[in-house]
Scaffold this motif. Sequence first.
Motif, mmCIF file in Angstrom:
data_model
loop_
_atom_site.group_PDB
_atom_site.id
_atom_site.type_symbol
_atom_site.label_atom_id
_atom_site.label_comp_id
_atom_site.label_asym_id
_atom_site.label_seq_id
_atom_site.Cartn_x
_atom_site.Cartn_y
_atom_site.Cartn_z
ATOM 1 N N ASP A 230 47.514 -83.365 36.602
ATOM 2 C CA ASP A 230 46.981 -82.950 35.302
ATOM 3 C C ASP A 230 46.154 -84.112 34.727
ATOM 4 O O ASP A 230 46.648 -85.239 34.645
ATOM 5 C CB ASP A 230 48.153 -82.628 34.374
ATOM 6 C CG ASP A 230 47.747 -82.025 33.042
ATOM 7 O OD1 ASP A 230 46.645 -82.340 32.538
ATOM 8 O OD2 ASP A 230 48.536 -81.251 32.480
ATOM 9 N N PRO A 231 44.895 -83.870 34.310
ATOM 10 C CA PRO A 231 44.085 -84.966 33.755
ATOM 11 C C PRO A 231 44.715 -85.599 32.526
ATOM 12 O O PRO A 231 44.523 -86.787 32.258
ATOM 13 C CB PRO A 231 42.746 -84.301 33.420
ATOM 14 C CG PRO A 231 43.043 -82.842 33.319
ATOM 15 C CD PRO A 231 44.149 -82.586 34.293
ATOM 16 N N ARG A 232 45.492 -84.815 31.773
ATOM 17 C CA ARG A 232 46.134 -85.355 30.563
ATOM 18 C C ARG A 232 47.198 -86.383 30.916
ATOM 19 O O ARG A 232 47.376 -87.373 30.210
ATOM 20 C CB ARG A 232 46.741 -84.202 29.747
ATOM 21 C CG ARG A 232 45.709 -83.183 29.282
ATOM 22 C CD ARG A 232 46.337 -81.929 28.705
ATOM 23 N NE ARG A 232 47.128 -81.199 29.710
ATOM 24 C CZ ARG A 232 47.647 -79.998 29.506
ATOM 25 N NH1 ARG A 232 47.478 -79.386 28.335
ATOM 26 N NH2 ARG A 232 48.360 -79.398 30.451
ATOM 27 N N LEU A 235 45.389 -89.598 31.995
ATOM 28 C CA LEU A 235 44.868 -90.253 30.798
ATOM 29 C C LEU A 235 45.981 -90.983 30.062
ATOM 30 O O LEU A 235 45.814 -92.133 29.625
ATOM 31 C CB LEU A 235 44.225 -89.202 29.891
ATOM 32 C CG LEU A 235 43.332 -89.699 28.751
ATOM 33 C CD1 LEU A 235 42.138 -90.469 29.291
ATOM 34 C CD2 LEU A 235 42.862 -88.510 27.906
ATOM 35 N N PHE A 258 34.987 -89.463 29.886
ATOM 36 C CA PHE A 258 34.975 -88.216 29.126
ATOM 37 C C PHE A 258 33.706 -87.394 29.358
ATOM 38 O O PHE A 258 33.644 -86.230 28.977
ATOM 39 C CB PHE A 258 35.156 -88.496 27.634
ATOM 40 C CG PHE A 258 36.551 -88.939 27.265
ATOM 41 C CD1 PHE A 258 37.653 -88.296 27.782
ATOM 42 C CD2 PHE A 258 36.744 -90.000 26.403
ATOM 43 C CE1 PHE A 258 38.946 -88.701 27.455
ATOM 44 C CE2 PHE A 258 38.025 -90.410 26.062
ATOM 45 C CZ PHE A 258 39.125 -89.757 26.594
ATOM 46 N N PHE A 263 37.335 -84.116 32.550
ATOM 47 C CA PHE A 263 37.936 -84.774 31.388
ATOM 48 C C PHE A 263 37.236 -84.344 30.092
ATOM 49 O O PHE A 263 37.214 -85.086 29.115
ATOM 50 C CB PHE A 263 37.874 -86.294 31.553
ATOM 51 C CG PHE A 263 38.754 -86.803 32.654
ATOM 52 C CD1 PHE A 263 40.069 -87.156 32.411
ATOM 53 C CD2 PHE A 263 38.275 -86.910 33.954
ATOM 54 C CE1 PHE A 263 40.887 -87.615 33.432
ATOM 55 C CE2 PHE A 263 39.083 -87.369 34.984
ATOM 56 C CZ PHE A 263 40.390 -87.720 34.727
ATOM 57 N N LEU A 268 41.372 -81.001 28.022
ATOM 58 C CA LEU A 268 42.246 -82.015 27.429
ATOM 59 C C LEU A 268 42.958 -81.514 26.176
ATOM 60 O O LEU A 268 43.499 -82.302 25.410
ATOM 61 C CB LEU A 268 41.439 -83.284 27.106
ATOM 62 C CG LEU A 268 40.847 -84.025 28.310
ATOM 63 C CD1 LEU A 268 40.081 -85.253 27.857
ATOM 64 C CD2 LEU A 268 41.927 -84.415 29.317
ATOM 65 N N SER A 271 46.529 -82.807 24.577
ATOM 66 C CA SER A 271 46.808 -84.124 25.149
ATOM 67 C C SER A 271 47.774 -84.930 24.293
ATOM 68 O O SER A 271 48.558 -85.724 24.817
ATOM 69 C CB SER A 271 45.505 -84.919 25.323
ATOM 70 O OG SER A 271 44.730 -84.399 26.374
ATOM 71 N N TYR A 332 37.110 -85.805 21.699
ATOM 72 C CA TYR A 332 37.302 -85.415 23.082
ATOM 73 C C TYR A 332 38.532 -84.563 23.378
ATOM 74 O O TYR A 332 38.562 -83.869 24.391
ATOM 75 C CB TYR A 332 37.356 -86.659 23.971
ATOM 76 C CG TYR A 332 36.049 -87.425 23.959
ATOM 77 C CD1 TYR A 332 34.929 -86.920 24.635
ATOM 78 C CD2 TYR A 332 35.919 -88.621 23.289
ATOM 79 C CE1 TYR A 332 33.729 -87.631 24.630
ATOM 80 C CE2 TYR A 332 34.726 -89.321 23.286
ATOM 81 C CZ TYR A 332 33.632 -88.814 23.965
ATOM 82 O OH TYR A 332 32.451 -89.504 23.950
ATOM 83 N N PHE A 333 39.560 -84.644 22.573
ATOM 84 C CA PHE A 333 40.736 -83.854 22.892
ATOM 85 C C PHE A 333 41.579 -83.633 21.640
ATOM 86 O O PHE A 333 41.305 -84.184 20.573
ATOM 87 C CB PHE A 333 41.570 -84.500 23.999
ATOM 88 C CG PHE A 333 42.137 -85.853 23.647
ATOM 89 C CD1 PHE A 333 43.360 -85.980 23.026
ATOM 90 C CD2 PHE A 333 41.440 -87.011 23.953
ATOM 91 C CE1 PHE A 333 43.878 -87.217 22.714
ATOM 92 C CE2 PHE A 333 41.950 -88.257 23.656
ATOM 93 C CZ PHE A 333 43.172 -88.352 23.029
#
Length: 334
Positions: A230-232, A235, A258, A263, A268, A271, A332-333
């Motif tokens: 998972d990208p989260r 990160l 980002f 991403f 996201l 997050s 971004y999230f």
Amino acid sequence: MDINFESIKIALEKVGFLLEEIKPINEGKNSFSYLVKTQTRNFFLKIYRKNHFNARDRLSSEINFLNYLREIKLNNVPKPIIYDVAENWILLSWVEGKKIIKPEEDDCNSLLEFISDIQNYKFSEYAKKIGNASEANFTIYDHICHIKSRVESLKNYLFKNKKNLNQRSAIFSLLNKFSDELNSYEKEFDFSKKSIQTRIISPSDIGFHNVLKNKDKVNFIDFEYAGWDDPRKLLSDLVLQPQYNIPINCYQTFVGLFKKKEFSFEFLQDSSIVFELYRIKWVLIMLNPVLYSKSDDFLNVEIMQILKRCNLYLEESKIRLKKFKNLYLNLYFT
């Protein structure tokens, strides 16, 4: 652990290398590492320990990931030479470099560029051979369940096996606090809402402990836990890893990451809760000596310092997380 160096010598000879010397480098929790000298070149030997707490096939995971990196022609990672599944070892090309003690902006850019670069071929045939990263989860529910399971496992272990441990009540108090937090997240999160899920290719055990710098070249090593993730979570590790994170004064380097689709905002979402969950997980990892130490006498000496580090981490990571959110949360999230 018995190591059959003779079989390694024979395997080297089969591919045209005459062994001269094997020198130990490190005896870690998960593996032994050696410098292997032959008449013509040096290699890195990694022998994986058996882990009774984690059934992951770390040798196969590392081979598949390194093969993927080789196929996409990255030249800042080791190359697999030979390996033995039965003996649980792999011989890699030697990577020159020194550990980065105090990462600077260029080092952080290199790390994030590496993460970005390995996404470029995620739909290739090579990527299909990569399995999931260690303890990979892809939904908020699964992340919560994973952390809850770790908390409860440690509670049960303490209850059954560590009745005479100093600071046992303090550990229980911390774990109960985590249980309350996790129950609160589970109660308050709207699981009915739709969220777009994606998977990224992740080194997983990410951080400057697995980076070697040779002059201006930054090399990346150690991929036994790598895979789809998972990208989260990735990160959160970059920000929250206790010792080898991207430092606050380099947070501006995240902007380039980002810009990658993997991403972007849509992937996201939520997050913030993942960050909070993995703050808890990092403390649980810091408490691993409670599980792994065979000596209660040793633990009774060390446990005060372990708890102190845990509490310092919770405070320090809160500052890091606040700074990161102030920079990027609205952009971004969520």
